[in-house]
Design a protein around this motif. Structure first.
Motif, PDB file in Angstrom:
ATOM      1  N   ILE A 175     -26.967 -31.406   9.646  1.00  0.00           N
ATOM      2  CA  ILE A 175     -25.731 -31.922  10.224  1.00  0.00           C
ATOM      3  C   ILE A 175     -25.690 -32.541  11.627  1.00  0.00           C
ATOM      4  O   ILE A 175     -25.442 -33.605  11.606  1.00  0.00           O
ATOM      5  CB  ILE A 175     -24.739 -30.382  10.646  1.00  0.00           C
ATOM      6  N   ALA A 176     -26.997 -32.070  12.572  1.00  0.00           N
ATOM      7  CA  ALA A 176     -27.309 -32.517  13.721  1.00  0.00           C
ATOM      8  C   ALA A 176     -27.767 -34.177  13.551  1.00  0.00           C
ATOM      9  O   ALA A 176     -27.214 -35.183  13.978  1.00  0.00           O
ATOM     10  CB  ALA A 176     -28.204 -31.802  14.382  1.00  0.00           C
ATOM     11  N   SER A 177     -28.478 -34.337  12.432  1.00  0.00           N
ATOM     12  CA  SER A 177     -29.232 -35.642  12.198  1.00  0.00           C
ATOM     13  C   SER A 177     -28.103 -36.376  11.606  1.00  0.00           C
ATOM     14  O   SER A 177     -28.095 -37.857  12.151  1.00  0.00           O
ATOM     15  CB  SER A 177     -30.316 -35.502  11.334  1.00  0.00           C
ATOM     16  N   CYS A 178     -27.299 -36.124  10.795  1.00  0.00           N
ATOM     17  CA  CYS A 178     -26.278 -36.917  10.178  1.00  0.00           C
ATOM     18  C   CYS A 178     -25.333 -37.465  11.272  1.00  0.00           C
ATOM     19  O   CYS A 178     -25.084 -38.564  11.351  1.00  0.00           O
ATOM     20  CB  CYS A 178     -25.498 -36.167   9.061  1.00  0.00           C
ATOM     21  N   ALA A 179     -24.910 -36.396  12.254  1.00  0.00           N
ATOM     22  CA  ALA A 179     -23.912 -36.797  13.255  1.00  0.00           C
ATOM     23  C   ALA A 179     -24.760 -37.674  14.316  1.00  0.00           C
ATOM     24  O   ALA A 179     -24.061 -38.845  14.570  1.00  0.00           O
ATOM     25  CB  ALA A 179     -23.612 -35.535  14.073  1.00  0.00           C
ATOM     26  N   GLY A 180     -25.979 -37.488  14.449  1.00  0.00           N
ATOM     27  CA  GLY A 180     -26.631 -38.215  15.484  1.00  0.00           C
ATOM     28  C   GLY A 180     -26.793 -39.805  14.770  1.00  0.00           C
ATOM     29  O   GLY A 180     -26.829 -40.876  15.519  1.00  0.00           O
ATOM     30  N   ALA A 181     -27.112 -39.707  13.561  1.00  0.00           N
ATOM     31  CA  ALA A 181     -27.115 -41.073  12.747  1.00  0.00           C
ATOM     32  C   ALA A 181     -26.049 -41.832  12.953  1.00  0.00           C
ATOM     33  O   ALA A 181     -26.145 -42.973  12.979  1.00  0.00           O
ATOM     34  CB  ALA A 181     -27.742 -40.940  11.524  1.00  0.00           C
TER      35      ALA A 181
ATOM     36  N   SER B  34     -26.040 -37.626  27.450  1.00  0.00           N
ATOM     37  CA  SER B  34     -27.075 -36.568  27.145  1.00  0.00           C
ATOM     38  C   SER B  34     -27.692 -36.481  25.930  1.00  0.00           C
ATOM     39  O   SER B  34     -29.006 -36.463  25.608  1.00  0.00           O
ATOM     40  CB  SER B  34     -25.924 -35.183  27.027  1.00  0.00           C
ATOM     41  N   LEU B  35     -27.082 -37.144  24.717  1.00  0.00           N
ATOM     42  CA  LEU B  35     -27.801 -37.113  23.324  1.00  0.00           C
ATOM     43  C   LEU B  35     -28.778 -38.194  23.645  1.00  0.00           C
ATOM     44  O   LEU B  35     -29.633 -38.064  22.667  1.00  0.00           O
ATOM     45  CB  LEU B  35     -26.703 -37.499  22.369  1.00  0.00           C
ATOM     46  N   ASP B  36     -28.316 -39.354  24.051  1.00  0.00           N
ATOM     47  CA  ASP B  36     -29.389 -40.372  24.323  1.00  0.00           C
ATOM     48  C   ASP B  36     -30.474 -39.918  24.887  1.00  0.00           C
ATOM     49  O   ASP B  36     -31.756 -40.402  24.619  1.00  0.00           O
ATOM     50  CB  ASP B  36     -28.732 -41.645  25.051  1.00  0.00           C
ATOM     51  N   SER B  37     -30.580 -39.151  25.716  1.00  0.00           N
ATOM     52  CA  SER B  37     -31.758 -38.653  26.672  1.00  0.00           C
ATOM     53  C   SER B  37     -32.388 -37.842  25.661  1.00  0.00           C
ATOM     54  O   SER B  37     -33.553 -37.545  25.969  1.00  0.00           O
ATOM     55  CB  SER B  37     -31.253 -37.993  27.772  1.00  0.00           C
ATOM     56  N   ARG B  38     -31.963 -37.182  24.986  1.00  0.00           N
ATOM     57  CA  ARG B  38     -32.591 -36.155  23.707  1.00  0.00           C
ATOM     58  C   ARG B  38     -33.025 -36.785  22.601  1.00  0.00           C
ATOM     59  O   ARG B  38     -33.046 -36.055  21.671  1.00  0.00           O
ATOM     60  CB  ARG B  38     -31.405 -34.948  23.585  1.00  0.00           C
TER      61      ARG B  38
ATOM     62  N   LYS C 203     -28.597 -26.392  19.947  1.00  0.00           N
ATOM     63  CA  LYS C 203     -27.903 -27.087  21.385  1.00  0.00           C
ATOM     64  C   LYS C 203     -27.572 -28.459  20.815  1.00  0.00           C
ATOM     65  O   LYS C 203     -26.606 -28.782  21.306  1.00  0.00           O
ATOM     66  CB  LYS C 203     -29.040 -26.865  22.523  1.00  0.00           C
ATOM     67  N   ILE C 204     -28.523 -29.098  20.162  1.00  0.00           N
ATOM     68  CA  ILE C 204     -28.120 -30.477  19.802  1.00  0.00           C
ATOM     69  C   ILE C 204     -26.833 -30.461  18.785  1.00  0.00           C
ATOM     70  O   ILE C 204     -25.951 -31.411  19.188  1.00  0.00           O
ATOM     71  CB  ILE C 204     -29.418 -31.179  19.039  1.00  0.00           C
TER      72      ILE C 204
END
Length: 457
Positions: free
Chosen positions: A11-17, A127-131, A183-184
């Motif tokens: 889920i996290a990777s899909c949202a991040g993508a 925050s997400l960009d830095s992670r 957290k992500i």
């Protein structure tokens, strides 16, 4: 144990993508626009889809124009039906002006909320960009763990030992991966929620802006009708206005202007005379009310057919609304920015804000005056005058009686008052001053109790 973590990270990777894909999509759109902007060969034909799209846009424009024309015709019919009924016209004017100011406030509040939400979204993105490296590392670790199958336990003793070691290693690593993944995913979930809130606020803001445009159109038509009726009653109105401007150039201060208007100008003199007569009648009425222990309240202003102040100005303390939506930037008795003291209050407003009258009274001056820009002076009776300055356009005439809350002017896009121009040139500012027998007084006690630093109207 791996499955929940893998699902969470998926889920996290899909949202991040999706976030990263937006940036790529933006770049592709920019490139496409650049290519579109380049000169196309004259031989290139317009595609059927493009032709269809243009036809749809044209049809939508026609429908919008037709709807606007129908609304205009309906509004014209409504105003015509009012005829010469001053009471109904007053009611429509005050109600519509109140609607405009209410929507102005809602728009201000929505813009403030959007600003906060946009700031939070930017923080979440940052925050997400830095992670990003952390996200990649967690996903890679889980992918490697998923591909490495555990050895069979019943083949060799060494395999059992290897299996035990693998289990021990996973027992140490998996909780850390779970914590990082949660957290992500939490940050991505917050970003999605923020985006939904921003979309909702933007939709509401667009709706409010459409509504205020409609109300402003209606208000402008009502004001025009009011002034048309006023002009028909005052045949020499233009000559009176021109004479007022000429007289204003012959005096150097506000008190001199008030005296000059009420002495030399016919319509202003009549207004002052009516104000004096009304004050005497109101005093007698209030004396009778005092004997019956009846105190004036907001209900006193409900009669839209009145042609004189509802109550004595001195008795209106705690009842009057501020004339515009905005923030108080200078108060009575404070510094005026030029080494002197402020004789009134200054309210910073939005461009184009509607200005309404804070009290009942007769217009004894309406026009430009020295460093005040457009100036409006009302005789409220009993020796009281209310001065309002800094507007771009005034929509009432000298001699006219106006009711509390009635629209009388519109703000411009920058400050018009010279004493404020030096420090607040970027936004319009309304200046309001109360005078008793020619002396400026603190207007604070007159404002309604629910009126704070943030004007609610």
């Amino acid at each position: 144990m791996r499955a929940p973590i893998l699902n969470l990270l998926l889920i996290a990777s899909c949202a991040g993508a999706s976030l990263f894909a937006e940036e790529s999509l933006f770049a592709e759109e920019s490139l496409a626009q650049a290519q579109t902007a380049a000169p196309a060969p004259q031989t290139a034909a317009i595609s059927p889809d493009a032709i269809k799209q243009r036809e749809q846009e044209l049809e939508a424009a026609r429908a919008s124009k037709k709807s606007a024309e129908e609304a205009q015709a309906k509004l014209k019919a409504e105003i015509t039906s009012l005829g010469q009924d001053r009471t109904q016209l007053n009611q429509q004017l005050i109600d519509t002006a109140a609607n405009v100011r209410t929507v102005e406030t809602k728009i201000d509040e929505a813009e403030a909320r959007l600003k906060t939400l946009n700031g939070r979204e930017q923080q979440a993105r940052t925050s997400l960009d830095s992670r990003r490296a952390d996200i990649v590392e967690v996903l890679a670790a889980l992918q490697r763990a998923g591909r490495r199958t555990p050895p069979a336990l019943l083949v060799r003793p060494e395999d059992a030992l290897q299996s035990l070691r693998t289990a021990m290693l996973l027992g140490a690593v998996v909780p850390e991966l779970r914590g990082r993944a949660e957290k992500i995913a939490g940050e991505l979930g917050e970003l999605v929620t923020l985006r939904k809130s921003i979309a909702s606020e933007r939709d509401q803001l667009a709706s409010d802006r459409d509504r205020i445009r409609s109300d402003q159109t209606r208000l402008a038509a009502l004001v025009d009708e009011r002034q048309r009726q006023q002009s028909s009653r005052e045949k020499d109105l233009d000559a009176e206005n021109s004479r007022a401007i000429t007289l204003s150039k012959q005096v150097g201060d506000l008190q001199g202007l008030i005296a000059k208007m009420e002495q030399d100008l016919q319509s202003a003199a009549k207004a002052a005379e009516k104000a004096a007569e009304a004050a005497k009648q109101a005093e007698a009425k209030e004396a009778a009310n005092a004997a019956a222990n009846a105190k004036p309240g907001p209900a006193a202003f409900k009669d839209r057919s009145r042609t004189s102040p509802a109550i004595l100005f001195a008795s209106a303390k705690g009842l009057l609304p501020l004339p515009v939506n905005g923030n108080k930037i200078r108060d009575f008795g404070g510094s005026d920015g030029l080494g002197g003291l402020q004789k009134g209050i200054s309210l910073a407003t939005k461009p184009g804000s509607q200005v309404t009258t804070p009290c009942d009274g007769w217009v004894v001056y309406a026009g430009p005056f020295r460093s005040y820009g457009q100036l409006l002076i009302l005789n409220a009776g009993g020796g009281y005058h209310v001065l309002i300055a800094g507007m771009e356009r005034i929509s009432v005439n000298i001699g006219q009686f106006v009711l509390t809350g009635e629209p009388v002017a519109t703000m411009g896009s920058t400050s018009q008052v010279a004493s404020i121009l030096a420090t607040n040139a970027s936004q319009p500012v309304l200046y309001v001053e109360f005078r008793k027998d020619g002396t400026p007084i603190d207007p604070g006690p007159w404002w309604a109790a629910n009126e704070g630093e943030k004007v609610r109207g």
